[in-house]
Design a protein around this motif. Structure first.
Motif, PDB file in Angstrom:
ATOM      1  N   MET A  83     -11.929  12.788   8.784  1.00 61.79           N
ATOM      2  CA  MET A  83     -12.405  13.243   7.476  1.00 61.79           C
ATOM      3  C   MET A  83     -11.233  13.676   6.594  1.00 61.79           C
ATOM      4  O   MET A  83     -11.233  13.444   5.380  1.00 61.79           O
ATOM      5  CB  MET A  83     -13.388  14.402   7.645  1.00 61.79           C
ATOM      6  CG  MET A  83     -14.750  13.975   8.177  1.00 61.79           C
ATOM      7  SD  MET A  83     -15.607  12.823   7.083  1.00 61.79           S
ATOM      8  CE  MET A  83     -15.904  13.875   5.666  1.00 61.79           C
ATOM      9  N   PHE A  84     -10.234  14.284   7.212  1.00 63.72           N
ATOM     10  CA  PHE A  84      -9.037  14.666   6.463  1.00 63.72           C
ATOM     11  C   PHE A  84      -8.333  13.419   5.930  1.00 63.72           C
ATOM     12  O   PHE A  84      -7.857  13.390   4.797  1.00 63.72           O
ATOM     13  CB  PHE A  84      -8.094  15.472   7.359  1.00 63.72           C
ATOM     14  CG  PHE A  84      -6.796  15.853   6.702  1.00 63.72           C
ATOM     15  CD1 PHE A  84      -6.759  16.780   5.671  1.00 63.72           C
ATOM     16  CD2 PHE A  84      -5.603  15.260   7.095  1.00 63.72           C
ATOM     17  CE1 PHE A  84      -5.571  17.115   5.055  1.00 63.72           C
ATOM     18  CE2 PHE A  84      -4.406  15.586   6.487  1.00 63.72           C
ATOM     19  CZ  PHE A  84      -4.391  16.527   5.470  1.00 63.72           C
ATOM     20  N   VAL A 110       0.844  -1.194   0.000  1.00 60.55           N
ATOM     21  CA  VAL A 110       0.000   0.000   0.000  1.00 60.55           C
ATOM     22  C   VAL A 110       0.879   1.245   0.000  1.00 60.55           C
ATOM     23  O   VAL A 110       2.001   1.241   0.507  1.00 60.55           O
ATOM     24  CB  VAL A 110      -0.938   0.032   1.224  1.00 60.55           C
ATOM     25  CG1 VAL A 110      -1.921  -1.110   1.167  1.00 60.55           C
ATOM     26  CG2 VAL A 110      -0.146  -0.009   2.521  1.00 60.55           C
ATOM     27  N   THR A 111       0.350   2.292  -0.569  1.00 61.91           N
ATOM     28  CA  THR A 111       1.040   3.577  -0.598  1.00 61.91           C
ATOM     29  C   THR A 111       0.343   4.532   0.357  1.00 61.91           C
ATOM     30  O   THR A 111      -0.818   4.892   0.151  1.00 61.91           O
ATOM     31  CB  THR A 111       1.040   4.171  -2.019  1.00 61.91           C
ATOM     32  OG1 THR A 111       1.658   3.237  -2.913  1.00 61.91           O
ATOM     33  CG2 THR A 111       1.803   5.482  -2.048  1.00 61.91           C
ATOM     34  N   LYS A 112       1.039   4.907   1.409  1.00 62.84           N
ATOM     35  CA  LYS A 112       0.451   5.821   2.386  1.00 62.84           C
ATOM     36  C   LYS A 112       0.712   7.262   1.950  1.00 62.84           C
ATOM     37  O   LYS A 112       1.856   7.627   1.675  1.00 62.84           O
ATOM     38  CB  LYS A 112       1.055   5.585   3.773  1.00 62.84           C
ATOM     39  CG  LYS A 112       0.786   4.200   4.321  1.00 62.84           C
ATOM     40  CD  LYS A 112       1.430   4.030   5.678  1.00 62.84           C
ATOM     41  CE  LYS A 112       1.229   2.623   6.220  1.00 62.84           C
ATOM     42  NZ  LYS A 112       1.884   2.423   7.533  1.00 62.84           N
ATOM     43  N   PRO A 113      -0.336   8.079   1.886  1.00 61.07           N
ATOM     44  CA  PRO A 113      -0.140   9.479   1.478  1.00 61.07           C
ATOM     45  C   PRO A 113       0.614  10.261   2.544  1.00 61.07           C
ATOM     46  O   PRO A 113       0.546   9.953   3.738  1.00 61.07           O
ATOM     47  CB  PRO A 113      -1.574   9.996   1.327  1.00 61.07           C
ATOM     48  CG  PRO A 113      -2.374   9.145   2.238  1.00 61.07           C
ATOM     49  CD  PRO A 113      -1.738   7.784   2.198  1.00 61.07           C
ATOM     50  N   SER A 114       1.330  11.254   2.120  1.00 60.54           N
ATOM     51  CA  SER A 114       2.074  12.100   3.048  1.00 60.54           C
ATOM     52  C   SER A 114       1.134  13.170   3.590  1.00 60.54           C
ATOM     53  O   SER A 114       0.940  14.225   2.989  1.00 60.54           O
ATOM     54  CB  SER A 114       3.277  12.747   2.331  1.00 60.54           C
ATOM     55  OG  SER A 114       4.004  13.551   3.223  1.00 60.54           O
ATOM     56  N   LEU A 115       0.514  12.872   4.736  1.00 64.09           N
ATOM     57  CA  LEU A 115      -0.455  13.803   5.317  1.00 64.09           C
ATOM     58  C   LEU A 115       0.215  14.918   6.114  1.00 64.09           C
ATOM     59  O   LEU A 115      -0.371  15.977   6.329  1.00 64.09           O
ATOM     60  CB  LEU A 115      -1.418  13.036   6.236  1.00 64.09           C
ATOM     61  CG  LEU A 115      -2.221  11.901   5.566  1.00 64.09           C
ATOM     62  CD1 LEU A 115      -3.119  11.223   6.589  1.00 64.09           C
ATOM     63  CD2 LEU A 115      -3.054  12.438   4.414  1.00 64.09           C
ATOM     64  N   THR A 120      -7.233   9.130   1.447  1.00 57.20           N
ATOM     65  CA  THR A 120      -7.085   7.676   1.354  1.00 57.20           C
ATOM     66  C   THR A 120      -8.422   7.072   0.930  1.00 57.20           C
ATOM     67  O   THR A 120      -9.397   7.785   0.736  1.00 57.20           O
ATOM     68  CB  THR A 120      -6.663   7.069   2.714  1.00 57.20           C
ATOM     69  OG1 THR A 120      -7.717   7.280   3.664  1.00 57.20           O
ATOM     70  CG2 THR A 120      -5.377   7.685   3.215  1.00 57.20           C
ATOM     71  N   LYS A 121      -8.451   5.753   0.825  1.00 62.45           N
ATOM     72  CA  LYS A 121      -9.682   5.041   0.480  1.00 62.45           C
ATOM     73  C   LYS A 121     -10.447   4.581   1.721  1.00 62.45           C
ATOM     74  O   LYS A 121     -11.428   3.843   1.616  1.00 62.45           O
ATOM     75  CB  LYS A 121      -9.356   3.819  -0.386  1.00 62.45           C
ATOM     76  CG  LYS A 121      -8.752   4.159  -1.742  1.00 62.45           C
ATOM     77  CD  LYS A 121      -8.466   2.886  -2.524  1.00 62.45           C
ATOM     78  CE  LYS A 121      -7.847   3.205  -3.882  1.00 62.45           C
ATOM     79  NZ  LYS A 121      -7.536   1.970  -4.648  1.00 62.45           N
TER      80      LYS A 121
END
Length: 391
Positions: free
Chosen positions: A239-240, A35-40, A245-246
């Motif tokens: 929510m952010f 999985v690719t985790k977004p850079s939050l 993400t999915k």
């Protein structure tokens, strides 16, 4: 070909099939965890490292004993570098430094400039020591089953980390992912502790039914009270996360209820199944109805305390909210219709419903499976005796 050779070939093929299934499952698990985790959060140039406080350069203690502002401390980092750091005066961030104290430091680097901030006291030693003590105590008291319990706990944590969370990242429904994960945890735990026995199968089936009952009860309560996973206190942060993400954050609340009831449901299912199995072994001629009644009597003794345990655990987890509501003396109508309080009530009651319904399920499954095994054994013995007589 000789019968012995055929038996060896069959045994080899079975082992080969098992190895193939294991490799297929591992390959699927590796793919799932891709999985690719977004850079939050921007963490460029920021690292966490351990350090030891060598000196307090400027303290923040006042004449009246209170602390205002930040400490300025000298630190020796894990790589031996000596630096000066700022130590915030906060309840959730920072600590009160003393010489010789081990701390965790945030090292921030921008270009050629570096700054250091004390993040917290270094709790790693305490956490590892307490965890090791817990596992050792469980193994000493539980013996061989205690060792298996420790392995089951490790497997449970692995299921969350390498199965449930990746499923969420791939866009699976949290409730569906929780049901699959719960089934996997139940199967692993029961198999490791009890082995492939009728008692284990009855406890596993009853536990699954109890957890499913808790989830259905929570869903019904949520619909009737117009509660959803979007009424939780930290919904803004969730929510952010959902926007990047999915993950379906709306289902996390009900997935959490399934997991919260899992331990208590499994406990009471195992108690009832073990008791019915013991009664059956002492008196194999007891009927299904008699075994069911015995299981119900055992379950009724445990059910009340187990439901209370679950509700008290939920209450203890939200104690801060209850204290605030009590101190502010909020009106009853406001309390009864607040999202936070109603969610706690939903968690406690739906979990309690799961525990209650597990008792008849465990008693019924145990009685049916044990009697069926006895009847099958008798039929096999009769057929064997008949063949001997014919010979």
């Amino acid at each position: 070909m000789k019968p012995q050779s055929l038996a060896k070939i069959k045994a080899f093929l079975k082992r080969l099939a098992v190895v193939g299934i294991v490799f297929a499952l591992l390959a699927g698990l590796l793919q799932l965890n891709n999985v690719t985790k977004p850079s939050l959060v921007n963490t460029d140039g920021r690292t966490f490292t351990k350090a030891v406080v060598t000196d307090i350069l400027r303290d923040n203690v006042q004449e009246n004993g209170s602390r205002i502002g930040d400490q300025i401390v000298a630190l020796k980092l894990a790589d031996g570098t000596e630096v000066t750091a700022n130590c915030p005066n906060g309840l959730l961030f920072g600590t009160v430094c003393e010489p010789g104290m081990s701390v965790v430091v945030i090292a921030s680097k921008t270009g050629s400039l570096s700054s250091y901030t004390v993040y917290s006291y270094d709790r790693m030693t305490a956490v590892i020591a307490f965890l090791a003590f817990f596992c050792l105590l469980l193994m000493l008291v539980g013996g061989r089953k205690g060792v298996k319990s420790v392995i089951a706990l490790g497997a449970t944590f692995a299921c969350f980390l390498f199965f449930f969370f990746p499923l969420l990242m791939h866009g699976f429904s949290p409730i569906f992912a929780a049901i699959i994960t719960s089934t996997l945890i139940l199967s692993l735990t029961v198999f490791l502790i009890c082995g492939p026995t009728k008692k284990a199968l009855a406890a596993g089936l009853a536990s699954f039914g109890g957890v499913l009952s808790a989830g259905i009860a929570a869903e019904v309560f949520g619909r009737m009270a117009h509660l959803s996973g979007y009424n939780v206190p930290n919904i803004e942060a969730l929510m952010f996360v959902s926007q990047n993400t999915k993950i379906d954050v709306g289902g996390l609340l009900f997935a959490g209820i399934l997991f919260a009831s899992l331990g208590a449901v499994l406990d009471i299912a195992m108690d009832v199944s073990a008791a019915v199995t013991e009664i059956h072994e002492e008196n194999p001629e007891k009927s299904e109805r008699a075994l069911f009644k015995s299981g119900m009597r055992v379950g009724q003794d445990v059910m009340g305390t187990m439901a209370a345990t679950l509700i008290l655990a939920v209450f203890g987890g939200s104690l801060g909210t209850w204290v605030l509501d009590y101190v502010y003396d909020l009106p009853f109508l406001q309390l009864l219709n607040s999202n936070s309080l109603d969610i706690v009530i939903m968690q406690g009651l739906s979990g309690g419903i799961g525990v209650i319904l597990t008792v008849p399920l465990a008693a019924a499954f145990s009685a049916l499976l044990l009697r069926h095994a006895l009847v099958s054994s008798k039929q096999s013995e009769t057929a064997k005796n008949a063949k001997i007589s014919e010979a």
